[in-house]
Motif scaffolding. Structure first.
Motif, PDB file in Angstrom:
ATOM      1  N   THR A   7       1.095 -70.697  22.113  1.00  0.00           N
ATOM      2  CA  THR A   7      -0.194 -70.683  22.795  1.00  0.00           C
ATOM      3  C   THR A   7      -1.112 -71.801  22.323  1.00  0.00           C
ATOM      4  O   THR A   7      -2.296 -71.813  22.639  1.00  0.00           O
ATOM      5  N   SER A  44     -15.976 -63.218  28.156  1.00  0.00           N
ATOM      6  CA  SER A  44     -15.515 -64.587  27.963  1.00  0.00           C
ATOM      7  C   SER A  44     -16.424 -65.562  28.692  1.00  0.00           C
ATOM      8  O   SER A  44     -17.516 -65.212  29.147  1.00  0.00           O
ATOM      9  N   GLN A  48     -12.099 -69.653  28.596  1.00  0.00           N
ATOM     10  CA  GLN A  48     -11.047 -68.645  28.422  1.00  0.00           C
ATOM     11  C   GLN A  48      -9.675 -69.183  28.815  1.00  0.00           C
ATOM     12  O   GLN A  48      -8.659 -68.734  28.279  1.00  0.00           O
ATOM     13  N   ALA A  51      -5.573 -72.397  27.358  1.00  0.00           N
ATOM     14  CA  ALA A  51      -4.113 -72.362  27.214  1.00  0.00           C
ATOM     15  C   ALA A  51      -3.424 -72.333  28.579  1.00  0.00           C
ATOM     16  O   ALA A  51      -2.420 -73.015  28.793  1.00  0.00           O
ATOM     17  N   THR A 177     -11.377 -64.807  22.301  1.00  0.00           N
ATOM     18  CA  THR A 177     -11.779 -64.970  23.703  1.00  0.00           C
ATOM     19  C   THR A 177     -13.164 -64.389  23.979  1.00  0.00           C
ATOM     20  O   THR A 177     -13.597 -64.374  25.116  1.00  0.00           O
ATOM     21  N   ALA A 246      -4.882 -59.419  26.949  1.00  0.00           N
ATOM     22  CA  ALA A 246      -5.137 -60.866  26.956  1.00  0.00           C
ATOM     23  C   ALA A 246      -3.883 -61.656  27.311  1.00  0.00           C
ATOM     24  O   ALA A 246      -3.553 -62.651  26.663  1.00  0.00           O
ATOM     25  N   ALA A 249      -4.075 -65.455  27.638  1.00  0.00           N
ATOM     26  CA  ALA A 249      -4.116 -66.223  26.394  1.00  0.00           C
ATOM     27  C   ALA A 249      -2.819 -66.122  25.614  1.00  0.00           C
ATOM     28  O   ALA A 249      -2.385 -67.091  24.986  1.00  0.00           O
ATOM     29  N   GLU A 250      -2.169 -64.949  25.628  1.00  0.00           N
ATOM     30  CA  GLU A 250      -0.973 -64.756  24.813  1.00  0.00           C
ATOM     31  C   GLU A 250       0.302 -65.236  25.504  1.00  0.00           C
ATOM     32  O   GLU A 250       1.238 -65.695  24.837  1.00  0.00           O
ATOM     33  N   PRO A 252       0.514 -67.641  28.311  1.00  0.00           N
ATOM     34  CA  PRO A 252       0.056 -68.575  29.344  1.00  0.00           C
ATOM     35  C   PRO A 252       1.182 -69.233  30.127  1.00  0.00           C
ATOM     36  O   PRO A 252       1.033 -69.496  31.324  1.00  0.00           O
TER      37      PRO A 252
END
Length: 268
Positions: A7, A44, A48, A51, A177, A246, A249-250, A252
């Motif tokens: 990430t 956020s 955000q 990534a 975030t 998330a 984000a985790e 992407p």
């Protein structure tokens, strides 16, 4: 166990501000191709999607912006509605001279995207709904507690709710975030989120819709994603096994690949 992803992402490009309706809106606008507006979550801001943006690839113009009470957007310190937030996004499209766009909304951003699709169907080419729900009442009971915590406490608590235990963020003990807001701003955001209820209107969403959801989401249970898939005409549900809230984000790369497939673009 969900797949692990790298990430690490570069810093997003410079933020600009545009006049959209009555607001001065912070915007990151990068790339060229089909316009994809990235609508951030309740806690956020426009950053955000750093990534995800890095992995979307060629052929996509990725636009993220700050909603009211978020980031650098300047708005009056008064209550507002989900209809206002939907109209704000359309005003942004007008300011960018975009007659239509694809919308990707994560968490509360998915709520805003749903209301845009219902209120302004002619401006939405397609919807990507990520880790969101058709009703605030379908959220976890922990949601109210999380949203009313002081910022530092919420940052610590969010790690467990947002990320799988194996994630880099969880190991580092950081949510990463959440944006800092004043108590008044947070209260307005919380109040408007509680308005959300469109379960009986999902069949009116005309835009082609992709739903991406973690099967172990602790804030927006997977059952909400299933309901949206069942009620939105021709919606597609693409789960991320074991993912929590998330996933943008985790995971992407996974989300980006599914977005490109949905938009009919080749994998990068």
């Amino acid at each position: 166990m969900p797949p692990q992803e790298d990430t690490t992402a570069p810093v997003d490009g410079s933020t600009t501000t545009v006049r959209a309706g009555d607001l001065e809106v912070g915007v990151i606008d990068i790339g060229s191709g089909v316009p994809l507006v990235l609508v951030h979550g309740g806690e956020s801001d426009r950053t955000q999607f750093t990534a995800l943006r890095a992995r979307l690839g060629d052929g996509i113009r990725a636009i993220s912006y700050d909603q009211r009470d978020s980031g650098v957007t300047v708005c009056p310190p008064v209550p507002y509605s989900l209809s206002d937030l939907a109209d704000d996004l359309v005003h942004l499209l007008d300011a960018l001279e975009l007659p239509t766009a694809h919308l990707l909304g994560a968490s509360f951003g998915g709520v805003v995207a749903q209301h845009v699709a219902l209120r302004h169907p002619d401006r939405v080419d397609s919807l990507v709904l990520v880790a969101t729900a058709p009703s605030y009442a379908m959220g976890s009971p922990a949601l109210d507690d999380l949203l009313t915590m002081p910022h530092e406490e919420r940052q610590r608590a969010a790690v467990e709710y947002f990320y799988t235990p194996e994630s880099e963020a969880a190991r580092a003990g950081r949510a990463g975030t959440l944006s800092l807001r004043s108590p008044e701003q947070s209260a307005r955001r919380h109040r408007v989120a509680q308005e959300h209820e469109v379960c009986d209107r999902l069949a009116d969403i005309a835009a082609p819709t992709l739903i991406v959801h973690g099967t172990h989401d602790l804030l927006a249970p997977f059952s909400g994603a299933v309901l949206m898939q069942q009620r939105i005409p021709n919606a597609k549900l693409r789960p991320i096994d074991g993912g929590r809230h998330a996933i943008v984000a985790e995971f992407p790369s996974t989300v980006a690949l599914r977005v490109r497939e949905f938009l009919g673009l080749e994998a990068t």
